[in-house]
Design an enzyme around this catalytic site. Sequence first.
Site, short mmCIF file in Angstrom:
data_model
loop_
_atom_site.label_atom_id
_atom_site.label_comp_id
_atom_site.label_asym_id
_atom_site.label_seq_id
_atom_site.Cartn_x
_atom_site.Cartn_y
_atom_site.Cartn_z
N LYS A 169 0.63 -1.36 -0.02
CA LYS A 169 0.01 0.00 -0.09
C LYS A 169 0.84 1.25 -0.13
CE LYS A 169 -3.82 -2.51 2.27
NZ LYS A 169 -4.54 -2.27 3.42
N HIS A 263 2.98 -3.48 11.44
CA HIS A 263 1.71 -3.78 11.81
C HIS A 263 1.01 -2.69 12.01
CE1 HIS A 263 3.11 -8.34 12.76
NE2 HIS A 263 2.82 -7.97 11.51
#
Length: 292
Positions: A169, A263
């Site tokens: 992304k 994360h």
Amino acid sequence: MNGLLLAYTKELEKKHMSKNTMDAYVRDIDKFFNFIKDRKESVEKVEIISIMAYVQYLQKAGKAVSSIVRNIVSLRNFYKYLMLKGIVNENPILYYQIPKIVHNVPEVLTIEEVDKLLSSPDLSTDKGIRDKAMLEVMYAAGMKVMELLNLTLYDINLKLSYVKCSNSKNNERIVPIGSVAVKYLKKYLDIRPELNVYNLDILFLNLKGVKMSRQGFWKIIKYYAKEAKIDKNINAFTLRHSFAVHLLQNGADIKSVQELLGHKDLSATQIYSSVLKRNKIAEVYKKSHPRS
């Protein structure tokens, strides 16, 4: 039906999702098209009973729960698109209960096993120097496979000892690397011009002088695990998993490990705490039980 899938594919392209994710969605929907075609049904007339039959079909084919869940999500999003376009009046999958995924606890290497694995490449060859540098960087930074393979010359700073990781992304994070990784990166950069026949910016090149594939990297991991005689179920993410557990084992806090791994959700990182706890219990048992 092919026209619908083509139009939906163009819609997915606008969302800038990764190619792997988009390809998976399209494959899932195409598979469903073939299934309902065999049942002589149309996309527009599908009901919940057809979805249930399709899930049973996937189960009989031996598909993992995670694969079935992804198929359901792919179809749910596809039918949302059809509703927005006025092609169907309702989403037949909207209330279908998605099965829960039981996350497998990742297997990790001990520090000694990592040493064996990382010591396996033959440093008398260009390939061995490249492989050693790749393995050292992956373990030093806890990178994902594609983050490692997408690194360019501009993503590493040997003077300040860090690498810049970019995920699918395009989110970036800066991760420090240790002196060992820096040492072997320098050795690799010395021989890299011999591999870089096409004058590319990609850091790690295969022996043909182009970007390495995931499959190519997986073969490297598999080969050196065999050379190191490591009797564990190793995959291309094992070094990343080991990186996380070893940090926690040596006193790193979980929030720092979360940041290093990239994360977004802390729950994704917490699984490594359970691995560490399990390993500690096994170690205590081995040291304490008279018949261990």
